[in-house]
Design a protein around this motif. Structure first.
Motif, PDB file in Angstrom:
ATOM      1  N   LEU A 118       0.821  -1.209   0.000  1.00 20.29           N
ATOM      2  CA  LEU A 118       0.000   0.000   0.000  1.00 20.29           C
ATOM      3  C   LEU A 118       0.856   1.261   0.000  1.00 20.29           C
ATOM      4  N   ILE A 119       0.373   2.254  -0.739  1.00 20.31           N
ATOM      5  CA  ILE A 119       1.007   3.573  -0.775  1.00 20.31           C
ATOM      6  C   ILE A 119      -0.104   4.601  -0.641  1.00 20.31           C
ATOM      7  N   ALA A 120       0.107   5.628   0.149  1.00 24.81           N
ATOM      8  CA  ALA A 120      -0.873   6.704   0.303  1.00 24.81           C
ATOM      9  C   ALA A 120      -0.397   7.914  -0.484  1.00 24.81           C
ATOM     10  N   ALA A 121      -1.320   8.497  -1.241  1.00 25.16           N
ATOM     11  CA  ALA A 121      -0.989   9.692  -2.026  1.00 25.16           C
ATOM     12  C   ALA A 121      -2.231  10.565  -2.137  1.00 25.16           C
ATOM     13  N   GLY A 122      -2.029  11.851  -2.257  1.00 20.56           N
ATOM     14  CA  GLY A 122      -3.138  12.782  -2.436  1.00 20.56           C
ATOM     15  C   GLY A 122      -3.335  13.069  -3.915  1.00 20.56           C
ATOM     16  N   LYS A 123      -4.596  13.094  -4.363  1.00 19.17           N
ATOM     17  CA  LYS A 123      -4.886  13.404  -5.763  1.00 19.17           C
ATOM     18  C   LYS A 123      -5.065  14.901  -5.990  1.00 19.17           C
ATOM     19  N   SER A 124      -5.198  15.648  -4.903  1.00 19.68           N
ATOM     20  CA  SER A 124      -5.376  17.097  -4.992  1.00 19.68           C
ATOM     21  C   SER A 124      -4.512  17.730  -3.904  1.00 19.68           C
ATOM     22  N   ILE A 125      -4.363  19.038  -3.979  1.00 24.36           N
ATOM     23  CA  ILE A 125      -3.601  19.744  -2.935  1.00 24.36           C
ATOM     24  C   ILE A 125      -4.262  19.513  -1.581  1.00 24.36           C
ATOM     25  N   TYR A 126      -5.595  19.637  -1.536  1.00 22.67           N
ATOM     26  CA  TYR A 126      -6.318  19.421  -0.276  1.00 22.67           C
ATOM     27  C   TYR A 126      -6.087  17.990   0.226  1.00 22.67           C
ATOM     28  N   GLY A 127      -6.204  17.029  -0.668  1.00 23.05           N
ATOM     29  CA  GLY A 127      -6.002  15.633  -0.289  1.00 23.05           C
ATOM     30  C   GLY A 127      -4.587  15.387   0.217  1.00 23.05           C
ATOM     31  N   LEU A 128      -3.622  15.961  -0.460  1.00 17.61           N
ATOM     32  CA  LEU A 128      -2.223  15.813  -0.052  1.00 17.61           C
ATOM     33  C   LEU A 128      -1.980  16.452   1.315  1.00 17.61           C
TER      34      LEU A 128
ATOM     35  N   MET B 101      -3.558  -0.219   6.135  1.00 20.16           N
ATOM     36  CA  MET B 101      -3.601   1.212   6.407  1.00 20.16           C
ATOM     37  C   MET B 101      -4.982   1.535   6.980  1.00 20.16           C
ATOM     38  N   GLU B 102      -4.980   2.198   8.154  1.00 16.04           N
ATOM     39  CA  GLU B 102      -6.224   2.541   8.829  1.00 16.04           C
ATOM     40  C   GLU B 102      -6.374   4.054   8.880  1.00 16.04           C
ATOM     41  N   PHE B 103      -7.461   4.549   8.297  1.00  9.31           N
ATOM     42  CA  PHE B 103      -7.691   5.990   8.247  1.00  9.31           C
ATOM     43  C   PHE B 103      -8.437   6.465   9.489  1.00  9.31           C
ATOM     44  N   PRO B 104      -8.101   7.671   9.970  1.00 10.10           N
ATOM     45  CA  PRO B 104      -8.798   8.245  11.128  1.00 10.10           C
ATOM     46  C   PRO B 104     -10.155   8.800  10.709  1.00 10.10           C
ATOM     47  N   SER B 105     -10.883   9.325  11.663  1.00 15.45           N
ATOM     48  CA  SER B 105     -12.116  10.041  11.373  1.00 15.45           C
ATOM     49  C   SER B 105     -11.736  11.299  10.594  1.00 15.45           C
ATOM     50  N   MET B 106     -12.373  11.499   9.457  1.00 13.56           N
ATOM     51  CA  MET B 106     -12.042  12.645   8.601  1.00 13.56           C
ATOM     52  C   MET B 106     -13.306  13.417   8.257  1.00 13.56           C
ATOM     53  N   LYS B 107     -13.153  14.717   8.056  1.00 13.69           N
ATOM     54  CA  LYS B 107     -14.282  15.580   7.711  1.00 13.69           C
ATOM     55  C   LYS B 107     -14.093  16.136   6.314  1.00 13.69           C
TER      56      LYS B 107
ATOM     57  N   THR C  95      -0.914  14.436   4.628  1.00 13.54           N
ATOM     58  CA  THR C  95       0.311  14.847   5.323  1.00 13.54           C
ATOM     59  C   THR C  95       0.011  15.138   6.791  1.00 13.54           C
ATOM     60  N   ALA C  96      -1.094  15.832   7.045  1.00 11.73           N
ATOM     61  CA  ALA C  96      -1.482  16.142   8.428  1.00 11.73           C
ATOM     62  C   ALA C  96      -1.788  14.870   9.210  1.00 11.73           C
ATOM     63  N   ALA C  97      -2.475  13.922   8.587  1.00 12.54           N
ATOM     64  CA  ALA C  97      -2.809  12.660   9.271  1.00 12.54           C
ATOM     65  C   ALA C  97      -1.540  11.890   9.631  1.00 12.54           C
ATOM     66  N   PHE C  98      -0.568  11.889   8.735  1.00 14.17           N
ATOM     67  CA  PHE C  98       0.709  11.230   9.045  1.00 14.17           C
ATOM     68  C   PHE C  98       1.438  11.968  10.167  1.00 14.17           C
ATOM     69  N   LYS C  99       1.481  13.303  10.052  1.00 10.53           N
ATOM     70  CA  LYS C  99       2.205  14.107  11.038  1.00 10.53           C
ATOM     71  C   LYS C  99       1.575  13.991  12.430  1.00 10.53           C
ATOM     72  N   GLU C 100       0.253  13.970  12.474  1.00  8.15           N
ATOM     73  CA  GLU C 100      -0.473  13.862  13.748  1.00  8.15           C
ATOM     74  C   GLU C 100      -0.547  12.414  14.244  1.00  8.15           C
ATOM     75  N   ARG C 101      -0.055  11.509  13.438  1.00  2.71           N
ATOM     76  CA  ARG C 101      -0.031  10.070  13.752  1.00  2.71           C
ATOM     77  C   ARG C 101      -1.424   9.495  13.978  1.00  2.71           C
TER      78      ARG C 101
END
Length: 173
Positions: free
Chosen positions: A2-12, A130-136, A16-22
């Motif tokens: 698995l690889i995580a990537a953003g398709k848009s600036i917002y997504g990226l 890969m487990e995603f956090p709660s996102m808005k 990045t914030a989710a990784f940084k905030e762990r």
């Protein structure tokens, strides 16, 4: 894997914030040399040699080092090698490979931090969950989602040869 990537600036920026905030959790499977029986959290400091594309892990902070944190969970061993589930807490280049090698448990087939294996074309390290956090917002559809990637055939074949295949299937979560 698995690889995580953003398709848009917002997504990226959100990724990045989710990784940084762990809050986004990445898990790997690897086969390592030696026997490990206890879950362990390891911390160290990573220094990168850009010229040789290799990193060194130190126990104490030194100049030009970055903190690294890794947690591993032994899934099974055969008395010689151990199948690990590894949680990547910080995400630095070569972190898992170098961190485990610094503990005396290099990844099977890793020519850079351990030793190459003629039967393998690389190391037995695989990003599998890969487990995603709660996102808005526009990425809310990813909230709480879990993505997995099956093990490559060479990894499965090696686990079978090492009599560790059952440990893998019993611990897919």
């Amino acid at each position: 894997g698995l690889i995580a990537a953003g398709k848009s600036i917002y997504g990226l920026q959100t990724m990045t914030a989710a990784f940084k905030e762990r809050t986004l959790h990445k898990y790997y499977l690897c086969l390592v040399e030696g026997v490990l029986e206890q879950e362990k959290y390891i911390k160290g400091y990573l220094s990168k040699d850009k010229k040789n594309n290799k990193v060194t892990i130190y126990k104490q902070e030194k100049e030009n080092t970055l903190p690294v944190e890794t947690r591993y969970f032994p899934l099974g061993n055969n008395g010689k090698r151990t199948l690990l589930k590894v949680e990547l807490i910080t995400g630095r280049a070569h972190q898992i490979r170098a961190h485990l090698a610094s503990e005396g448990h290099s990844i099977v087939g890793d020519p850079k931090y351990g030793k190459a294996d003629k039967k393998l074309k690389g190391q037995l390290l695989h990003s599998f969950r890969m487990e995603f956090p709660s996102m808005k917002g526009s990425l809310s559809y990813l909230s709480g989602k879990v993505f997995t990637a099956p093990l490559p055939e060479i990894f499965l074949r090696t686990l079978k040869e090492e009599k560790l295949e059952e440990s893998y299937y019993e611990n897919l979560e």
